[in-house]
Design a protein around this motif. Structure first.
Motif, mmCIF file in Angstrom:
data_model
loop_
_atom_site.group_PDB
_atom_site.id
_atom_site.type_symbol
_atom_site.label_atom_id
_atom_site.label_comp_id
_atom_site.label_asym_id
_atom_site.label_seq_id
_atom_site.Cartn_x
_atom_site.Cartn_y
_atom_site.Cartn_z
ATOM 1 N N ALA A 90 0.820 -1.205 0.000
ATOM 2 C CA ALA A 90 0.000 0.000 0.000
ATOM 3 C C ALA A 90 0.852 1.251 0.000
ATOM 4 O O ALA A 90 1.943 1.280 0.556
ATOM 5 C CB ALA A 90 -0.911 0.007 1.222
ATOM 6 N N SER A 91 0.322 2.278 -0.639
ATOM 7 C CA SER A 91 0.957 3.581 -0.535
ATOM 8 C C SER A 91 0.650 4.144 0.842
ATOM 9 O O SER A 91 -0.205 3.631 1.566
ATOM 10 C CB SER A 91 0.413 4.519 -1.611
ATOM 11 N N ARG A 92 1.332 5.201 1.212
ATOM 12 C CA ARG A 92 1.080 5.796 2.520
ATOM 13 C C ARG A 92 -0.351 6.296 2.635
ATOM 14 O O ARG A 92 -1.000 6.135 3.674
ATOM 15 C CB ARG A 92 2.068 6.938 2.762
ATOM 16 N N ASP A 93 -0.851 6.911 1.576
ATOM 17 C CA ASP A 93 -2.222 7.411 1.616
ATOM 18 C C ASP A 93 -3.218 6.265 1.761
ATOM 19 O O ASP A 93 -4.198 6.370 2.515
ATOM 20 C CB ASP A 93 -2.534 8.221 0.358
ATOM 21 N N GLU A 94 -2.970 5.178 1.038
ATOM 22 C CA GLU A 94 -3.864 4.031 1.133
ATOM 23 C C GLU A 94 -3.798 3.410 2.522
ATOM 24 O O GLU A 94 -4.823 3.005 3.083
ATOM 25 C CB GLU A 94 -3.499 2.994 0.072
ATOM 26 N N GLY A 95 -2.592 3.335 3.062
ATOM 27 C CA GLY A 95 -2.433 2.791 4.408
ATOM 28 C C GLY A 95 -3.139 3.645 5.442
ATOM 29 O O GLY A 95 -3.814 3.135 6.346
ATOM 30 N N ASP A 96 -2.994 4.960 5.315
ATOM 31 C CA ASP A 96 -3.674 5.867 6.244
ATOM 32 C C ASP A 96 -5.184 5.714 6.140
ATOM 33 O O ASP A 96 -5.895 5.676 7.152
ATOM 34 C CB ASP A 96 -3.287 7.316 5.944
ATOM 35 N N ALA A 97 -5.698 5.635 4.904
ATOM 36 C CA ALA A 97 -7.141 5.552 4.702
ATOM 37 C C ALA A 97 -7.704 4.241 5.260
ATOM 38 O O ALA A 97 -8.760 4.225 5.905
ATOM 39 C CB ALA A 97 -7.463 5.678 3.214
ATOM 40 N N ALA A 98 -7.003 3.123 5.000
ATOM 41 C CA ALA A 98 -7.467 1.827 5.495
ATOM 42 C C ALA A 98 -7.464 1.796 7.020
ATOM 43 O O ALA A 98 -8.391 1.287 7.658
ATOM 44 C CB ALA A 98 -6.588 0.711 4.941
ATOM 45 N N THR A 99 -6.414 2.344 7.624
ATOM 46 C CA THR A 99 -6.314 2.369 9.084
ATOM 47 C C THR A 99 -7.366 3.279 9.681
ATOM 48 O O THR A 99 -7.978 2.958 10.709
ATOM 49 C CB THR A 99 -4.910 2.822 9.511
ATOM 50 N N ALA A 100 -7.602 4.427 9.046
ATOM 51 C CA ALA A 100 -8.619 5.359 9.537
ATOM 52 C C ALA A 100 -9.998 4.715 9.528
ATOM 53 O O ALA A 100 -10.794 4.874 10.471
ATOM 54 C CB ALA A 100 -8.620 6.633 8.694
ATOM 55 N N GLY A 101 -10.309 3.957 8.478
ATOM 56 C CA GLY A 101 -11.599 3.281 8.412
ATOM 57 C C GLY A 101 -11.749 2.237 9.500
ATOM 58 O O GLY A 101 -12.801 2.133 10.147
ATOM 59 N N ARG A 102 -10.704 1.464 9.705
ATOM 60 C CA ARG A 102 -10.746 0.438 10.759
ATOM 61 C C ARG A 102 -10.873 1.077 12.134
ATOM 62 O O ARG A 102 -11.583 0.575 13.010
ATOM 63 C CB ARG A 102 -9.470 -0.405 10.679
ATOM 64 N N LEU A 103 -10.188 2.206 12.317
ATOM 65 C CA LEU A 103 -10.236 2.896 13.603
ATOM 66 C C LEU A 103 -11.632 3.451 13.870
ATOM 67 O O LEU A 103 -12.158 3.333 14.991
ATOM 68 C CB LEU A 103 -9.193 4.016 13.610
ATOM 69 N N ARG A 104 -12.250 4.056 12.869
ATOM 70 C CA ARG A 104 -13.610 4.584 13.038
ATOM 71 C C ARG A 104 -14.588 3.464 13.396
ATOM 72 O O ARG A 104 -15.455 3.629 14.267
ATOM 73 C CB ARG A 104 -14.069 5.285 11.756
ATOM 74 N N ASP A 105 -14.446 2.322 12.727
ATOM 75 C CA ASP A 105 -15.329 1.195 13.016
ATOM 76 C C ASP A 105 -15.154 0.719 14.452
ATOM 77 O O ASP A 105 -16.141 0.438 15.154
ATOM 78 C CB ASP A 105 -15.046 0.040 12.052
ATOM 79 N N LEU A 106 -13.907 0.620 14.895
ATOM 80 C CA LEU A 106 -13.626 0.139 16.248
ATOM 81 C C LEU A 106 -14.204 1.091 17.293
ATOM 82 O O LEU A 106 -14.815 0.658 18.276
ATOM 83 C CB LEU A 106 -12.119 -0.031 16.434
ATOM 84 N N ILE A 107 -14.016 2.389 17.100
ATOM 85 C CA ILE A 107 -14.556 3.378 18.044
ATOM 86 C C ILE A 107 -16.079 3.289 18.100
ATOM 87 O O ILE A 107 -16.687 3.314 19.174
ATOM 88 C CB ILE A 107 -14.114 4.804 17.641
ATOM 89 N N GLY A 108 -16.713 3.143 16.932
ATOM 90 C CA GLY A 108 -18.163 3.019 16.901
ATOM 91 C C GLY A 108 -18.654 1.768 17.600
ATOM 92 O O GLY A 108 -19.653 1.790 18.328
ATOM 93 N N GLU A 109 -17.944 0.642 17.404
ATOM 94 C CA GLU A 109 -18.336 -0.625 18.026
ATOM 95 C C GLU A 109 -18.258 -0.551 19.544
ATOM 96 O O GLU A 109 -19.121 -1.095 20.244
ATOM 97 C CB GLU A 109 -17.443 -1.749 17.511
ATOM 98 N N GLU A 110 -17.227 0.098 20.074
ATOM 99 C CA GLU A 110 -17.009 0.095 21.522
ATOM 100 C C GLU A 110 -17.692 1.244 22.252
ATOM 101 O O GLU A 110 -18.119 1.091 23.392
ATOM 102 C CB GLU A 110 -15.508 0.119 21.825
#
Length: 327
Positions: A90-110
């Motif tokens: 992944a490019s840095r932008d893609e890595g940031d975007a994928a991580t940001a999405g996973r982080l938002r999901d985790l915060i919403g779940e908890e």
């Protein structure tokens, strides 16, 4: 004496095996003794322990009015947050975007709707270094991380990120066990380990600051290893009376100077076991310990007592180094 036997019989308390608990009145508040807590930075990776850390961090941040920052790190070129496979570089932008999405999901779940109060932060690089960089930029920051909670070697229980942060003395770190309740309860009791070392005194000051929003019952514990009284001084009664004066005086002065009432416990017991036992029997929601400088009567060094307590405690444990403040 036998393990857990009191050194000074004082007020009886039904929830503690030792009756050596004394109430020490607070002093007038002294701003110079305070260590303000501005924000909680929670490191998450999707594990059960980090989810528990997020729930705990959100609870204490809400109770104290502090900011809540939730951070997830990824390392280029591969990370658990990113898809895997031959074309997954992944490019840095893609890595940031994928991580940001996973982080938002985790915060919403908890956290559900309360997640809107959390500011997500995406970090690049090794998690321990990245988290510390975020925290050291803010003097009032506290790091919150989870443990793996499994028995065995220290690395298996704490994980490399947690253990690295515990050995970095720049920022207080709260370590949360994965079996924390789904909805953390308000903290009503705090246990603080004291021994007169600079780290212990800072832990007392920090513990008083963390207690203020909760109006919790503070118990300051000094445990002498079994048999200490046999070699401390020929007249053990005098020796213990002198230690009791330290416990009720300068060793708890940072707590009382913050205007916080506390109770003190002096006991002859293995320090690790004493802290864990008192925390369990008092229903404490937080244990606070300092990294020692090699001075003092107890051995609160991160390599043994504090780390052992972190490994075995079922409640969150804060580890605090000697703190410097600017006045």
């Amino acid at each position: 004496g036998p393990q857990g036997a009191p050194l000074e019989r004082r007020d009886q308390r039904p929830y503690c095996r030792s009756p050596a608990i004394r109430t020490v009145e607070p002093m007038e508040p002294d701003a110079a003794q305070e260590y303000p807590i501005d924000r909680f930075v929670v490191g998450v990776d999707g594990s059960k322990g980090s989810r528990a850390a997020l729930r705990f961090g959100a609870t204490v941040a809400a109770d104290s009015g502090a900011k809540l920052r939730v951070a997830m790190a990824w390392e280029h070129p591969t990370s658990a947050a990113l898809p895997t496979g031959p074309n997954s570089l992944a490019s840095r932008d893609e890595g940031d975007a994928a991580t940001a999405g996973r982080l938002r999901d985790l915060i919403g779940e908890e956290l559900g709707d309360d997640g809107t109060l959390a500011q997500p932060i995406v970090l690049r690089g090794r998690p321990s270094r990245s988290l510390m960089r975020v925290a050291v930029d803010h003097p009032g920051a506290v790091l919150v991380v989870g443990t793996r909670g499994r028995g065995g070697f220290t690395e298996m229980v704490l994980g490399s990120t947690c253990r690295s942060l515990l050995h970095d003395d720049r920022v207080p770190v709260i370590v949360v066990h994965p079996e924390q309740p789904q909805t953390p309860e308000r903290i009503t009791h705090i246990v603080i380990g004291i021994d007169g070392t600079p780290g212990s005194l800072s832990a007392a000051s920090w513990g008083a600051a963390s207690e203020a929003p909760h109006e919790a019952d503070v118990i300051a514990v000094h445990a002498l290893p079994v048999g200490t009284g046999d070699w401390l001084l020929p007249d053990t009664t005098v020796a213990m009376a002198e230690i009791l004066e330290l416990v009720d005086g300068p060793w708890t002065a940072p707590i009382r100077a913050a205007g916080v009432p506390c109770r003190t416990l002096l006991i002859e017991e293995d320090p690790r076991e004493a802290i864990l036992r008192v925390a369990q029997e008092t229903g404490s929601g937080l244990v606070v310990m300092g990294r020692a400088s090699g001075q003092g009567l107890s051995r609160w060094a991160i390599g043994n007592v504090a780390e052992s307590v972190v490994r075995h405690a079922k409640v969150p444990v804060a580890v605090v180094s000697h703190l410097e403040t600017e006045h």
